[in-house]
Design a protein around this motif. Structure first.
Motif, PDB file in Angstrom:
ATOM      1  N   SER A  72     -10.383  -0.256 -20.969  1.00  0.00           N
ATOM      2  CA  SER A  72     -11.829  -0.389 -21.110  1.00  0.00           C
ATOM      3  C   SER A  72     -12.538   0.744 -20.380  1.00  0.00           C
ATOM      4  CB  SER A  72     -12.315  -1.740 -20.563  1.00  0.00           C
ATOM      5  OG  SER A  72     -12.344  -1.736 -19.157  1.00  0.00           O
ATOM      6  N   ASP A  73     -13.872   0.729 -20.476  1.00  0.00           N
ATOM      7  CA  ASP A  73     -14.738   1.646 -19.734  1.00  0.00           C
ATOM      8  C   ASP A  73     -14.324   3.106 -19.933  1.00  0.00           C
ATOM      9  OD1 ASP A  73     -16.595  -0.239 -18.106  1.00  0.00           O
ATOM     10  OD2 ASP A  73     -14.598  -1.090 -17.869  1.00  0.00           O
ATOM     11  N   ASP A 108       3.345  -4.220 -27.578  1.00  0.00           N
ATOM     12  CA  ASP A 108       3.290  -5.004 -28.815  1.00  0.00           C
ATOM     13  C   ASP A 108       1.877  -5.147 -29.364  1.00  0.00           C
ATOM     14  OD1 ASP A 108       6.168  -5.838 -28.805  1.00  0.00           O
ATOM     15  OD2 ASP A 108       5.542  -6.813 -26.931  1.00  0.00           O
ATOM     16  N   ALA A 109       0.871  -5.000 -28.510  1.00  0.00           N
ATOM     17  CA  ALA A 109      -0.521  -5.164 -28.936  1.00  0.00           C
ATOM     18  C   ALA A 109      -1.416  -4.368 -27.999  1.00  0.00           C
ATOM     19  CB  ALA A 109      -0.928  -6.640 -28.925  1.00  0.00           C
ATOM     20  N   VAL A 110      -2.596  -3.999 -28.507  1.00  0.00           N
ATOM     21  CA  VAL A 110      -3.559  -3.225 -27.728  1.00  0.00           C
ATOM     22  C   VAL A 110      -4.954  -3.811 -27.943  1.00  0.00           C
ATOM     23  CG1 VAL A 110      -4.514  -0.944 -27.229  1.00  0.00           C
ATOM     24  CG2 VAL A 110      -2.184  -1.144 -28.107  1.00  0.00           C
ATOM     25  N   TYR A 111      -5.694  -3.988 -26.856  1.00  0.00           N
ATOM     26  CA  TYR A 111      -7.062  -4.481 -26.928  1.00  0.00           C
ATOM     27  C   TYR A 111      -7.957  -3.598 -26.056  1.00  0.00           C
ATOM     28  CZ  TYR A 111      -5.131  -8.768 -28.936  1.00  0.00           C
ATOM     29  OH  TYR A 111      -4.471  -9.667 -29.738  1.00  0.00           O
ATOM     30  N   CYS A 112      -9.196  -3.411 -26.511  1.00  0.00           N
ATOM     31  CA  CYS A 112     -10.185  -2.656 -25.747  1.00  0.00           C
ATOM     32  C   CYS A 112     -11.272  -3.611 -25.265  1.00  0.00           C
ATOM     33  CB  CYS A 112     -10.796  -1.543 -26.597  1.00  0.00           C
ATOM     34  SG  CYS A 112     -12.089  -0.611 -25.748  1.00  0.00           S
ATOM     35  N   LEU A 113     -11.597  -3.530 -23.975  1.00  0.00           N
ATOM     36  CA  LEU A 113     -12.531  -4.478 -23.374  1.00  0.00           C
ATOM     37  C   LEU A 113     -13.926  -3.887 -23.143  1.00  0.00           C
ATOM     38  CD1 LEU A 113      -9.930  -6.029 -23.181  1.00  0.00           C
ATOM     39  CD2 LEU A 113     -10.475  -6.668 -20.848  1.00  0.00           C
ATOM     40  N   GLY A 114     -14.268  -2.868 -23.926  1.00  0.00           N
ATOM     41  CA  GLY A 114     -15.655  -2.451 -24.001  1.00  0.00           C
ATOM     42  C   GLY A 114     -16.079  -1.277 -23.141  1.00  0.00           C
TER      43      GLY A 114
END
Length: 256
Positions: A7-8, A29-35
């Motif tokens: 993120s950030d 296995d997975a990727v997420y973006c927290l903004g």
């Protein structure tokens, strides 16, 4: 499962490119973006499109929320009048250079992402937010009183809560049960890819590993790996200095 969380970025394209290069070596296995994709540097459109073209699930940050709505308020908690004035320049510049399609993308980002795991018949909830479950711009610093942090997580029904916004990484383990019925909860700040504030100018992110025996009764059944990576800080800093943005933001990048 190994989940990469970042993120950030704050419009820091050199840092984001280095992050993706580092991530390729990590076997996730997975990727997420927290903004907070935008603000404070010159590449808001490029950062947005690098994330979009990879199809990475992304939530809104406070800066994304403001720019998505063409607001002159980023929801930032500036400490001094000088900081506020610099912040006005930053969001004004971002609103000026961002493209219509990229602004529309920011406007439609969700406020949170929730994952539910069922291991051995028992649910385990993971919540991804930017600031906190209550407000996108609420700061959850490491020294927040345990009772307050626990209440936030219990109300959000989060066994594992991952967030950014403060740009300072940490991992706290809390027990919301008692000696006879333990219930461990994990509060994880994932740090910042493009604007760290912990004295280390390198970009940072987290890999969260969910083990097959993951349980709320075993505090060691998940693993949190804090990763730092080198990037061309000077390129990002010089870009600030050659733009209408305050030079102080370049100094912040160099010092972390």
């Amino acid at each position: 499962m190994r989940i990469a969380l970042f993120s950030d970025i704050h419009a820091n394209l050199p840092a984001l490119e280095a992050f993706f290069k580092d991530l390729e070596t990590r076997n996730t296995d997975a990727v997420y973006c927290l903004g907070d994709l935008v603000g404070y540097n010159i590449w808001p459109n490029e950062v947005i499109n690098e994330i979009r073209k990879r199809g990475i699930p992304t939530i809104t940050g406070n800066y994304d929320f403001g720019v998505g709505r063409s607001s002159d308020d980023c929801g930032c908690a500036y400490q001094t009048e000088k900081d506020k004035e610099m912040g006005k320049v930053s969001i004004s510049y971002t609103n000026e250079v961002i493209n219509t399609e990229e602004r529309a993308y920011l406007r439609t980002l969700p406020s949170h992402i929730r994952l539910e795991f069922i291991l051995d018949g028992v649910k385990r909830n993971i919540l991804f937010v930017h600031g906190s479950p209550r407000k996108v711009n609420e700061y959850l610093f490491e020294d927040r009183p345990e009772k307050s942090m626990m209440r936030i997580m219990e109300e959000a029904e989060a066994d594992i809560m991952c967030f950014g916004h403060t740009h300072k990484p940490y991992h706290r383990i809390l027990n919301s049960g008692d000696e006879a019925n333990v219930h461990f909860r994990h509060a994880i700040n994932i740090g910042s890819v493009g604007k760290p504030k912990d004295g280390d100018p390198r970009g940072g992110y987290v890999i969260l590993s969910i083990n097959t025996d993951s349980s709320v009764t075993n505090k060691d059944s998940i693993n949190v790996e804090f990763i730092r990576f080198e990037y061309n800080v000077e390129k990002a800093a010089r870009a600030v200095e050659e733009s209408p943005l305050p030079n102080e933001y370049a100094d912040m990048l160099r010092k972390g």
